[in-house]
Each structure stands twice: as C-alpha cells, then as structure tokens.
Design a protein around this motif. Structure first.
Motif, PDB file in Angstrom:
ATOM      1  N   MET A   1       0.832  -1.205   0.000  1.00  0.00           N
ATOM      2  CA  MET A   1       0.000   0.000   0.000  1.00  0.00           C
ATOM      3  C   MET A   1       0.863   1.250   0.000  1.00  0.00           C
ATOM      4  O   MET A   1       1.861   1.316   0.701  1.00  0.00           O
ATOM      5  N   THR A   2       0.470   2.225  -0.787  1.00  0.00           N
ATOM      6  CA  THR A   2       1.150   3.519  -0.786  1.00  0.00           C
ATOM      7  C   THR A   2       0.855   4.248   0.514  1.00  0.00           C
ATOM      8  O   THR A   2      -0.302   4.379   0.922  1.00  0.00           O
ATOM      9  N   LYS A   3       1.886   4.745   1.168  1.00  0.00           N
ATOM     10  CA  LYS A   3       1.705   5.449   2.431  1.00  0.00           C
ATOM     11  C   LYS A   3       1.248   6.892   2.209  1.00  0.00           C
ATOM     12  O   LYS A   3       1.626   7.525   1.226  1.00  0.00           O
ATOM     13  N   LEU A   4       0.459   7.388   3.151  1.00  0.00           N
ATOM     14  CA  LEU A   4       0.012   8.775   3.150  1.00  0.00           C
ATOM     15  C   LEU A   4       0.743   9.549   4.239  1.00  0.00           C
ATOM     16  O   LEU A   4       0.628   9.235   5.426  1.00  0.00           O
ATOM     17  N   LEU A 194      -8.132  14.652  -3.472  1.00  0.00           N
ATOM     18  CA  LEU A 194      -9.104  13.566  -3.554  1.00  0.00           C
ATOM     19  C   LEU A 194      -9.611  13.373  -4.978  1.00  0.00           C
ATOM     20  O   LEU A 194     -10.026  12.271  -5.348  1.00  0.00           O
ATOM     21  N   ASP A 195      -9.565  14.417  -5.772  1.00  0.00           N
ATOM     22  CA  ASP A 195     -10.053  14.327  -7.151  1.00  0.00           C
ATOM     23  C   ASP A 195      -9.112  13.538  -8.062  1.00  0.00           C
ATOM     24  O   ASP A 195      -9.568  12.913  -9.019  1.00  0.00           O
ATOM     25  N   ILE A 197      -6.025  11.686  -6.832  1.00  0.00           N
ATOM     26  CA  ILE A 197      -5.063  10.785  -6.205  1.00  0.00           C
ATOM     27  C   ILE A 197      -5.269   9.330  -6.627  1.00  0.00           C
ATOM     28  O   ILE A 197      -4.296   8.584  -6.839  1.00  0.00           O
ATOM     29  N   GLU A 198      -6.507   8.902  -6.796  1.00  0.00           N
ATOM     30  CA  GLU A 198      -6.747   7.506  -7.166  1.00  0.00           C
ATOM     31  C   GLU A 198      -6.209   7.202  -8.559  1.00  0.00           C
ATOM     32  O   GLU A 198      -5.563   6.165  -8.775  1.00  0.00           O
ATOM     33  N   PHE A 199      -6.461   8.100  -9.497  1.00  0.00           N
ATOM     34  CA  PHE A 199      -5.973   7.911 -10.860  1.00  0.00           C
ATOM     35  C   PHE A 199      -4.454   7.894 -10.877  1.00  0.00           C
ATOM     36  O   PHE A 199      -3.835   7.033 -11.527  1.00  0.00           O
ATOM     37  N   PHE A 200      -3.839   8.821 -10.158  1.00  0.00           N
ATOM     38  CA  PHE A 200      -2.374   8.871 -10.119  1.00  0.00           C
ATOM     39  C   PHE A 200      -1.828   7.584  -9.502  1.00  0.00           C
ATOM     40  O   PHE A 200      -0.922   6.948 -10.069  1.00  0.00           O
ATOM     41  N   HIS A 201      -2.362   7.212  -8.381  1.00  0.00           N
ATOM     42  CA  HIS A 201      -1.884   6.018  -7.682  1.00  0.00           C
ATOM     43  C   HIS A 201      -2.004   4.770  -8.539  1.00  0.00           C
ATOM     44  O   HIS A 201      -1.098   3.931  -8.576  1.00  0.00           O
ATOM     45  N   ASN A 202      -3.107   4.633  -9.226  1.00  0.00           N
ATOM     46  CA  ASN A 202      -3.351   3.424 -10.007  1.00  0.00           C
ATOM     47  C   ASN A 202      -2.466   3.322 -11.249  1.00  0.00           C
ATOM     48  O   ASN A 202      -2.362   2.235 -11.840  1.00  0.00           O
ATOM     49  N   GLN A 234      -8.434   5.133   1.591  1.00  0.00           N
ATOM     50  CA  GLN A 234      -9.224   4.213   0.773  1.00  0.00           C
ATOM     51  C   GLN A 234      -8.824   4.278  -0.689  1.00  0.00           C
ATOM     52  O   GLN A 234      -8.687   3.252  -1.368  1.00  0.00           O
ATOM     53  N   LYS A 235      -8.604   5.477  -1.193  1.00  0.00           N
ATOM     54  CA  LYS A 235      -8.211   5.630  -2.601  1.00  0.00           C
ATOM     55  C   LYS A 235      -6.825   5.071  -2.859  1.00  0.00           C
ATOM     56  O   LYS A 235      -6.528   4.584  -3.955  1.00  0.00           O
ATOM     57  N   LEU A 236      -5.967   5.105  -1.861  1.00  0.00           N
ATOM     58  CA  LEU A 236      -4.621   4.564  -2.018  1.00  0.00           C
ATOM     59  C   LEU A 236      -4.576   3.049  -1.903  1.00  0.00           C
ATOM     60  O   LEU A 236      -3.553   2.435  -2.201  1.00  0.00           O
ATOM     61  N   LYS A 237      -5.682   2.445  -1.508  1.00  0.00           N
ATOM     62  CA  LYS A 237      -5.790   0.993  -1.459  1.00  0.00           C
ATOM     63  C   LYS A 237      -6.337   0.417  -2.743  1.00  0.00           C
ATOM     64  O   LYS A 237      -6.207  -0.778  -2.990  1.00  0.00           O
TER      65      LYS A 237
END
Length: 238
Positions: A1-4, A194-195, A197-202, A234-237
């Motif tokens: 998991m990516t850390k925050l 939040l807008d 981060i999920e796309f970047f992380h994935n 949650q988005k980083l998971k």
C-alpha cells in the motif's frame, strides 16, 4: 500500500495568523496519526512563516509513524535535520521567499552538491529523497547522487488532469518505470487531491508514498480531518 504522509504546514499557517497556539500543531499531528495516516511532513522555510524550526524539534517525540522534513539543504536546514533525525529528508530547491515549490532539482547540474549532502544524511541513518520533475535525464541524475528515493513533482499532472487531460500521467509513468529499473524508491507530491489521487496512484508502479498538505487540509474544512484522511487511505488501497 502507498503510504500517506500529511503535510501540516497549513495548520502552522493558521496558528501563526493569530499568534498563540490555536490550532495546536502537536495535537493535530497526534490526531492525524490516530486517524490512520502513516506519516507527518513539514517544510520549514528560512522565514518560518508557517512551520518554525522549533516545531520540528517539538514534533520529533510526537511523530511515531514517519517524520519527513522537506527543504532546501542550506546550512541551517542541514543542522536541523541532523538534530531531529527524521526517518526521511526530502531535498527541495526552494528559492528564498518562494510561496511554494515550483520546480524539481536539476540533478545533473547539482550532482556534486546533492551527492555530498545526501551522503551526510545517510551517514546519520536518514533516508533521502530528491524533489524532481518527471524528466528521464533528471531521474538518471538522481540515481548518481546516491539518493534512496525521488519525489515526483506533480503540479503539472494535477493541472492537466483537472482540465480532462488524462495523458498528462504519461511522463510520470515513464519516470516511475525508470526509477524502478534504477532501484530508486518513488514518492510524489504537490497538488494531489481527492479528485486525482486515485488515478495517479493506479497508474504509477511501486509508488511508495504521497505527501499531501494544501488540498487535504482544504478538503478537511468541508468534511472533517478524520473523514478526509480515511478517504485518501481508501483511494490509495484501490
């Protein structure tokens, strides 16, 4: 998991606006960790307009997750980091008086300087990261300095993604793939929210950590700090 890792500069800005100790920076740092964030980031600047050098000293015994101190490695900053011994130091080429970070290091031009500074931190057991733009030449230059990680400067991605340009992620993917090949860890930060981060992380392979401050604290004004942190986690998971 990516850390925050949560950057608490904006908490210090709010405190300093009125003097005194409201909001209580140390208590906020405790709360952020209790809410599940895996790190606390600060970025003291020479004028101490938000985080003060004493804040770094006071936070050291409070931060039981990961303490990340960012800044331009001038003499006072180096002394502070060696005194506090955070788990990570992130080197950022800030100009004096800059409102915020605006560019990554030229790791080719500054190879000798960065190598010397990084060696000193690593001798003291401090993991190092270099703030860089997603430029392959700069990633290769970073590897030559001996740094443990890079932090990808994500303002350009965030701006273009907001305009609907998902292809803005491509240079970051290429930079991350090269860093992986060179054995360099990958962090990221600046205008992640939040807008986006999920796309970047994935899309970024082996993203170790994101450092988020301005957007996270701004979002927390509407939905609360604990809820905001949980949403990021949650988005980083995903």
């Amino acid at each position: 998991m990516t850390k925050l890792s949560v950057n608490i500069n904006k908490i210090a800005t709010l405190r300093n606006a009125r003097g005194g100790n409201v909001p209580d920076l140390l208590q906020v740092a405790k709360d952020i960790q209790q809410f599940g964030a895996q790190g606390i980031t600060i970025h003291p600047r020479p004028d101490e307009r938000h985080i003060r050098y004493q804040d770094a000293r006071d936070l050291r015994p409070i931060v039981h997750t990961e303490f990340n101190i960012e800044g331009n490695p001038q003499h006072n900053f180096i002394d502070l980091v060696l005194e506090c011994k955070p788990e990570q130091v992130t080197l950022v080429p800030d100009a004096i008086g800059a409102i915020t970070s605006s560019a990554g290091w030229d790791t080719v031009k500054n190879e000798s300087y960065l190598t010397e500074v990084i060696a000193e931190f690593k001798r003291n057991g401090i993991r190092t990261s270099i703030f860089v733009d997603p430029v392959l030449e700069m990633i290769e230059g970073a590897q030559k300095t001996g740094t443990d990680r890079i932090e990808l400067y994500t303002e350009a991605f965030a701006h273009q993604y907001h305009l609907g340009n998902e292809k803005a992620i491509e240079p970051y993917v290429q930079a991350a793939m090269l860093a992986n090949d060179l054995g360099i860890g990958i962090n990221a930060g600046h205008d992640l929210s939040l807008d986006n981060i999920e796309f970047f992380h994935n899309n970024i392979p082996k993203l170790a950590e994101v450092s988020i401050g301005h957007a996270l604290i701004s979002e927390a004004l509407y939905i609360g700090l604990e809820t905001t942190i949980h949403k990021y986690l949650q988005k980083l998971k995903s």
